[in-house]
Design a protein around this motif. Structure first.
Motif, PDB file in Angstrom:
ATOM      1  N   THR A 142       0.829  -1.208   0.000  1.00 58.41           N
ATOM      2  CA  THR A 142       0.000   0.000   0.000  1.00 58.41           C
ATOM      3  C   THR A 142       0.867   1.262   0.000  1.00 58.41           C
ATOM      4  OG1 THR A 142      -0.169  -0.144   2.408  1.00 58.41           O
ATOM      5  CG2 THR A 142      -2.006  -1.044   1.128  1.00 58.41           C
ATOM      6  N   VAL A 143       1.971   1.237   0.720  1.00 60.50           N
ATOM      7  CA  VAL A 143       2.877   2.396   0.765  1.00 60.50           C
ATOM      8  C   VAL A 143       3.552   2.596  -0.593  1.00 60.50           C
ATOM      9  CG1 VAL A 143       5.008   3.290   1.804  1.00 60.50           C
ATOM     10  CG2 VAL A 143       3.247   2.284   3.259  1.00 60.50           C
ATOM     11  N   VAL A 144       4.010   1.500  -1.192  1.00 61.91           N
ATOM     12  CA  VAL A 144       4.679   1.600  -2.502  1.00 61.91           C
ATOM     13  C   VAL A 144       3.698   2.097  -3.555  1.00 61.91           C
ATOM     14  CG1 VAL A 144       5.877   0.301  -4.316  1.00 61.91           C
ATOM     15  CG2 VAL A 144       6.363  -0.182  -1.900  1.00 61.91           C
ATOM     16  N   ARG A 145       2.500   1.524  -3.586  1.00 61.89           N
ATOM     17  CA  ARG A 145       1.507   1.946  -4.582  1.00 61.89           C
ATOM     18  C   ARG A 145       1.068   3.391  -4.350  1.00 61.89           C
ATOM     19  NH1 ARG A 145      -0.652  -3.577  -3.783  1.00 61.89           N
ATOM     20  NH2 ARG A 145      -2.151  -2.622  -2.366  1.00 61.89           N
ATOM     21  N   ALA A 146       0.963   3.803  -3.094  1.00 60.69           N
ATOM     22  CA  ALA A 146       0.589   5.197  -2.800  1.00 60.69           C
ATOM     23  C   ALA A 146       1.693   6.147  -3.254  1.00 60.69           C
ATOM     24  CB  ALA A 146       0.313   5.371  -1.314  1.00 60.69           C
ATOM     25  N   ALA A 153       7.695 -11.651 -13.302  1.00 64.13           N
ATOM     26  CA  ALA A 153       6.235 -11.596 -13.439  1.00 64.13           C
ATOM     27  C   ALA A 153       5.593 -12.588 -12.484  1.00 64.13           C
ATOM     28  CB  ALA A 153       5.825 -11.904 -14.879  1.00 64.13           C
ATOM     29  N   ARG A 154       4.324 -12.332 -12.189  1.00 61.54           N
ATOM     30  CA  ARG A 154       3.534 -13.242 -11.374  1.00 61.54           C
ATOM     31  C   ARG A 154       3.425 -14.579 -12.078  1.00 61.54           C
ATOM     32  NH1 ARG A 154      -0.979 -10.624  -8.093  1.00 61.54           N
ATOM     33  NH2 ARG A 154      -0.018  -8.701  -7.494  1.00 61.54           N
ATOM     34  N   PRO A 155       3.007 -15.596 -11.383  1.00 57.95           N
ATOM     35  CA  PRO A 155       2.568 -15.657 -10.000  1.00 57.95           C
ATOM     36  C   PRO A 155       3.763 -15.781  -9.050  1.00 57.95           C
ATOM     37  CG  PRO A 155       2.314 -17.820 -10.963  1.00 57.95           C
ATOM     38  CD  PRO A 155       2.820 -16.896 -12.057  1.00 57.95           C
ATOM     39  N   GLY A 156       3.505 -15.471  -7.811  1.00 62.68           N
ATOM     40  CA  GLY A 156       4.504 -15.638  -6.777  1.00 62.68           C
ATOM     41  C   GLY A 156       5.522 -14.522  -6.716  1.00 62.68           C
ATOM     42  N   PRO A 157       6.487 -14.661  -5.813  1.00 60.61           N
ATOM     43  CA  PRO A 157       7.518 -13.632  -5.673  1.00 60.61           C
ATOM     44  C   PRO A 157       8.303 -13.474  -6.972  1.00 60.61           C
ATOM     45  CG  PRO A 157       7.546 -15.137  -3.804  1.00 60.61           C
ATOM     46  CD  PRO A 157       6.617 -15.724  -4.824  1.00 60.61           C
ATOM     47  N   HIS A 158       8.527 -12.234  -7.331  1.00 58.94           N
ATOM     48  CA  HIS A 158       9.269 -11.932  -8.550  1.00 58.94           C
ATOM     49  C   HIS A 158       9.937 -10.564  -8.380  1.00 58.94           C
ATOM     50  CE1 HIS A 158       5.359  -9.991  -9.080  1.00 58.94           C
ATOM     51  NE2 HIS A 158       6.010  -9.085  -9.776  1.00 58.94           N
ATOM     52  N   TRP A 159      10.782 -10.222  -9.304  1.00 56.81           N
ATOM     53  CA  TRP A 159      11.464  -8.922  -9.262  1.00 56.81           C
ATOM     54  C   TRP A 159      10.577  -7.856  -9.880  1.00 56.81           C
ATOM     55  CZ3 TRP A 159      15.594  -8.470  -6.344  1.00 56.81           C
ATOM     56  CH2 TRP A 159      16.357  -9.605  -6.068  1.00 56.81           C
ATOM     57  N   ALA A 160      10.190  -6.864  -9.077  1.00 56.91           N
ATOM     58  CA  ALA A 160       9.511  -5.681  -9.616  1.00 56.91           C
ATOM     59  C   ALA A 160      10.569  -4.786 -10.251  1.00 56.91           C
ATOM     60  CB  ALA A 160       8.781  -4.933  -8.507  1.00 56.91           C
ATOM     61  N   THR A 164      -0.400   4.684  -8.151  1.00 53.86           N
ATOM     62  CA  THR A 164      -1.035   3.766  -9.090  1.00 53.86           C
ATOM     63  C   THR A 164      -1.135   2.377  -8.484  1.00 53.86           C
ATOM     64  OG1 THR A 164      -0.960   2.831 -11.334  1.00 53.86           O
ATOM     65  CG2 THR A 164       1.157   3.173 -10.233  1.00 53.86           C
ATOM     66  N   GLU A 165      -2.110   1.623  -8.956  1.00 49.36           N
ATOM     67  CA  GLU A 165      -2.274   0.218  -8.576  1.00 49.36           C
ATOM     68  C   GLU A 165      -1.709  -0.703  -9.648  1.00 49.36           C
ATOM     69  OE1 GLU A 165      -4.120  -1.107  -5.784  1.00 49.36           O
ATOM     70  OE2 GLU A 165      -4.084   0.931  -4.965  1.00 49.36           O
ATOM     71  N   ASP A 166      -1.411  -0.147 -10.823  1.00 52.26           N
ATOM     72  CA  ASP A 166      -0.944  -0.944 -11.961  1.00 52.26           C
ATOM     73  C   ASP A 166       0.474  -1.453 -11.710  1.00 52.26           C
ATOM     74  OD1 ASP A 166      -1.032  -1.884 -14.780  1.00 52.26           O
ATOM     75  OD2 ASP A 166       0.575  -0.399 -14.989  1.00 52.26           O
ATOM     76  N   PRO A 167       0.678  -2.790 -11.692  1.00 53.71           N
ATOM     77  CA  PRO A 167       2.009  -3.338 -11.401  1.00 53.71           C
ATOM     78  C   PRO A 167       3.108  -2.853 -12.355  1.00 53.71           C
ATOM     79  CG  PRO A 167       0.362  -5.077 -11.339  1.00 53.71           C
ATOM     80  CD  PRO A 167      -0.320  -3.842 -11.863  1.00 53.71           C
ATOM     81  N   ASP A 168       2.785  -2.693 -13.630  1.00 54.07           N
ATOM     82  CA  ASP A 168       3.798  -2.218 -14.582  1.00 54.07           C
ATOM     83  C   ASP A 168       4.173  -0.760 -14.303  1.00 54.07           C
ATOM     84  OD1 ASP A 168       3.898  -4.678 -15.883  1.00 54.07           O
ATOM     85  OD2 ASP A 168       2.334  -4.104 -17.318  1.00 54.07           O
ATOM     86  N   ALA A 169       3.187   0.049 -13.955  1.00 48.94           N
ATOM     87  CA  ALA A 169       3.468   1.451 -13.625  1.00 48.94           C
ATOM     88  C   ALA A 169       4.247   1.555 -12.312  1.00 48.94           C
ATOM     89  CB  ALA A 169       2.162   2.240 -13.544  1.00 48.94           C
ATOM     90  N   VAL A 170       3.947   0.675 -11.346  1.00 54.38           N
ATOM     91  CA  VAL A 170       4.714   0.655 -10.095  1.00 54.38           C
ATOM     92  C   VAL A 170       6.162   0.291 -10.397  1.00 54.38           C
ATOM     93  CG1 VAL A 170       5.033  -0.510  -7.873  1.00 54.38           C
ATOM     94  CG2 VAL A 170       2.740   0.196  -8.590  1.00 54.38           C
ATOM     95  N   ALA A 175      11.866   1.907 -10.906  1.00 53.49           N
ATOM     96  CA  ALA A 175      13.074   2.045 -11.723  1.00 53.49           C
ATOM     97  C   ALA A 175      13.558   3.488 -11.758  1.00 53.49           C
ATOM     98  CB  ALA A 175      12.815   1.532 -13.137  1.00 53.49           C
ATOM     99  N   THR A 176      12.634   4.422 -11.775  1.00 53.74           N
ATOM    100  CA  THR A 176      12.989   5.846 -11.789  1.00 53.74           C
ATOM    101  C   THR A 176      13.425   6.324 -10.407  1.00 53.74           C
ATOM    102  OG1 THR A 176      11.394   6.244 -13.558  1.00 53.74           O
ATOM    103  CG2 THR A 176      12.094   8.153 -12.288  1.00 53.74           C
ATOM    104  N   THR A 177      12.731   5.868  -9.378  1.00 49.44           N
ATOM    105  CA  THR A 177      12.960   6.333  -8.013  1.00 49.44           C
ATOM    106  C   THR A 177      14.176   5.672  -7.361  1.00 49.44           C
ATOM    107  OG1 THR A 177      10.588   6.652  -7.808  1.00 49.44           O
ATOM    108  CG2 THR A 177      11.833   6.637  -5.768  1.00 49.44           C
ATOM    109  N   LEU A 178      14.435   4.423  -7.723  1.00 43.83           N
ATOM    110  CA  LEU A 178      15.519   3.652  -7.101  1.00 43.83           C
ATOM    111  C   LEU A 178      16.480   3.121  -8.172  1.00 43.83           C
ATOM    112  CD1 LEU A 178      13.208   1.611  -4.694  1.00 43.83           C
ATOM    113  CD2 LEU A 178      14.542   3.661  -4.123  1.00 43.83           C
TER     114      LEU A 178
END
Length: 171
Positions: free
Chosen positions: A47-51, A120-127, A55-61, A66-69
């Motif tokens: 919720t903190v990362v998306r806020a 990519a999903r499912p499960g833990p993956h690299w955002a 956006t709620e969109d995983p690709d936009a997150v 990538a831009t922020t970190l």
């Protein structure tokens, strides 16, 4: 596997007391490796990362991360609705981490780390996948992201606040 992927895999596996075991675990997708020697990890509520990303969109997150970190690596634990993100940070961050409501995992905590190509999903993956050895996020940039996300959450009215405000205006 190309040379860059092998270098990243070797770096991640080197965090394990038996790197060959971590490499075998990567063969099936996820390796358990302890934090503290090669990297620490900060557990972020989704919720903190998306806020922060607004956006709620995983690709936009992912694009936001990538831009922020830049140059960092972030795991998304995407079981269910994706409750957590784990940002890899330099070892030693644990000793000085002070962002309220966001935990830096204690050194020696075993973290499920996806194989570098799992993005990519499912499960833990690299955002935000690691692209080099030592792909860690700058702790100050992560603290800024947390502050931004928490501030955004405080400013966003909840459905209860919205309905209360509406009923207060109704004669």
């Amino acid at each position: 596997m190309n040379e860059a992927a092998r270098t990243v895999t070797d770096w991640l596996a080197s965090a394990h007391p038996v790197p060959a075991q971590a490499r075998r675990e990567f063969d099936v997708g996820i390796a358990l490796v302890p934090t503290g020697e090669k990297f620490d990890a900060i557990r972020l509520p989704a919720t903190v990362v998306r806020a922060a990303a607004r956006t709620e969109d995983p690709d936009a997150v992912a694009a936001f991360l990538a831009t922020t970190l830049p140059g960092g690596a972030v795991i998304h634990d995407a079981y269910g609705i994706g409750v957590w993100y784990y940002a890899l940070v330099p070892p030693g961050t644990y000793a000085n981490w002070q962002a309220p409501g966001v935990e830096c995992l204690r050194p020696g905590t075993w973290l499920g780390v996806p194989r570098p190509d799992l993005t990519a999903r499912p499960g833990p993956h690299w955002a935000l996948p690691p692209h080099t050895a030592d792909s860690v996020c700058a702790a100050h940039a992560l603290a800024d992201l947390v502050t931004r996300g928490q501030n955004s959450l405080r400013q966003t009215p909840t459905p209860t606040q919205t309905s209360t405000s509406t009923s207060e205006r109704t004669p």
